[in-house]
Design a protein around this motif. Sequence first.
Motif, short mmCIF file in Angstrom:
data_model
loop_
_atom_site.label_atom_id
_atom_site.label_comp_id
_atom_site.label_asym_id
_atom_site.label_seq_id
_atom_site.Cartn_x
_atom_site.Cartn_y
_atom_site.Cartn_z
N CYS A 2 0.88 -1.23 0.08
CA CYS A 2 0.04 0.07 -0.10
C CYS A 2 0.81 1.28 -0.05
CB CYS A 2 -0.87 0.06 1.40
SG CYS A 2 -2.32 -1.16 1.28
N TYR A 17 -3.78 0.68 -3.90
CA TYR A 17 -3.65 -0.88 -3.41
C TYR A 17 -3.59 -1.74 -4.64
CZ TYR A 17 -5.44 -5.50 -2.03
OH TYR A 17 -5.39 -6.85 -1.68
N VAL A 19 -4.29 -4.67 -7.11
CA VAL A 19 -5.10 -5.84 -7.11
C VAL A 19 -4.51 -6.80 -8.16
CG1 VAL A 19 -7.31 -6.47 -7.79
CG2 VAL A 19 -7.22 -4.11 -7.25
N ARG A 20 -4.45 -8.14 -7.37
CA ARG A 20 -3.66 -9.11 -7.94
C ARG A 20 -4.51 -10.46 -8.20
NH1 ARG A 20 2.00 -7.77 -6.82
NH2 ARG A 20 2.01 -6.36 -5.00
N ASP A 22 -4.73 -14.77 -9.05
CA ASP A 22 -4.25 -15.73 -8.28
C ASP A 22 -2.71 -16.03 -8.30
OD1 ASP A 22 -6.49 -16.60 -6.95
OD2 ASP A 22 -7.21 -17.86 -8.54
N GLU A 45 -1.80 -3.62 3.51
CA GLU A 45 -2.29 -4.56 2.41
C GLU A 45 -3.38 -5.59 2.84
OE1 GLU A 45 -0.69 -6.85 -1.66
OE2 GLU A 45 0.54 -5.51 -0.48
N PRO A 46 -2.84 -6.52 4.11
CA PRO A 46 -3.86 -7.45 4.44
C PRO A 46 -5.05 -7.13 5.06
CG PRO A 46 -1.58 -7.58 5.52
CD PRO A 46 -1.43 -6.55 4.67
N ASP A 47 -5.13 -5.59 5.27
CA ASP A 47 -6.65 -5.41 5.83
C ASP A 47 -7.40 -4.99 4.64
OD1 ASP A 47 -5.76 -5.08 8.47
OD2 ASP A 47 -4.79 -3.18 7.94
N GLN A 49 -7.51 -7.36 1.75
CA GLN A 49 -7.58 -8.24 0.85
C GLN A 49 -8.77 -9.06 0.62
OE1 GLN A 49 -4.75 -11.29 2.66
NE2 GLN A 49 -2.94 -10.45 1.64
N ASN A 52 -9.78 -7.94 -2.64
CA ASN A 52 -9.13 -8.52 -3.78
C ASN A 52 -9.70 -9.61 -4.76
OD1 ASN A 52 -6.08 -8.20 -4.67
ND2 ASN A 52 -6.52 -10.19 -5.18
N CYS A 56 -10.81 -8.73 -8.69
CA CYS A 56 -10.13 -9.45 -9.63
C CYS A 56 -11.28 -10.18 -10.65
CB CYS A 56 -9.31 -10.71 -9.04
SG CYS A 56 -7.66 -10.43 -8.69
#
Length: 332
Positions: A2, A17, A19-20, A22, A45-47, A49, A52, A56
């Motif tokens: 982030c 952030y 966006v990824r 798989d 970033e974990p906050d 997810q 995502n 995606c």
Amino acid sequence: MCIRDRYKSGFSSRLVYPVRNDSGRVLAVLTLAAVKPKTFNHLDEPDLQFLNAPLCRMIEFNNVSSMMNTLKKQVVSSFNLTFGLENSPGSKGFYDRSAQILAETLPATMCRVWGYDQSLNRLRSIGYHSLHRRTDQISDSRKDVELELMPRHKAAIKMGKAIIVNQSNPESNMGKSEVEFMGLPGIKSAILAPMRLQNRISGIVSVGEVRNWERRSLGQQELLYSQIVSTISALVHEIDSKALELNRVNAVLNEIDKRSLVYETYTDLPSRISSKLSGIMGAAELIRRKMPEDAREMIRYNDIIIKGAETIAKELNRFGELKKSIFRDKAV
């Protein structure tokens, strides 16, 4: 990762952030901005997810939907150029133009393109062209026709191959109601060419001629030419069908909250089929420029077009296999 920064446009803080998917590839970047300073300092970033997966899925779906539209435009524009319809609008009215090509190229007076709904066993008029003033384009209330009322059309669909109808021959003629459904009274002969790909019938093309068989009969060359246009029409119909399936699959993915690599299968589809599409349109162009007198040459061109279209349909059906796995996941 982030990224927090300050805007010079009135915002005191922002968060960026990635966006990824798989495989870890970044599909997009989500940017949040706020006037209040240090709004996002407590986030990492974990906050984020939880965002995502849906992001995606939405991005991949939009990318593939765009690709499917591009693929259809690619096929339709190639078709228009091949058959001398350079000024025709995109994919709108494609089936009407298919009917126009056959009515104006062959010794024929009209042509109708039907979509076939196997589950309901019905035909739906999706394209029409006539050179005759005495024509009935079938009112909206009669656009759907029970296949049982069209016995010759039913026979062609059941056999999966084009047939020639001679109204002066009791063994092959159509009844009065079947002729009326085609839309032009007084048809003396016809070609009925199923829109077939990979043993699946998605419709049928009806070409009709009002002049007596003795004056101008329909032969194998005309039958093969009709089959070529019906095959290309079947390919466009297949792309439309897969686009609808894509919408249904996306709805299921949303329902089961599942990310999938299903869409990545399609990202390079246009490049994979471009050579096959060139072969299809090249053979069609040779036929359009000079209708071969030798039926064997027509058969060779027809085989090139059918094999190319079958290969493209096979690529499209790879999506169908992945779709089944997604529905199995849902069931579990």
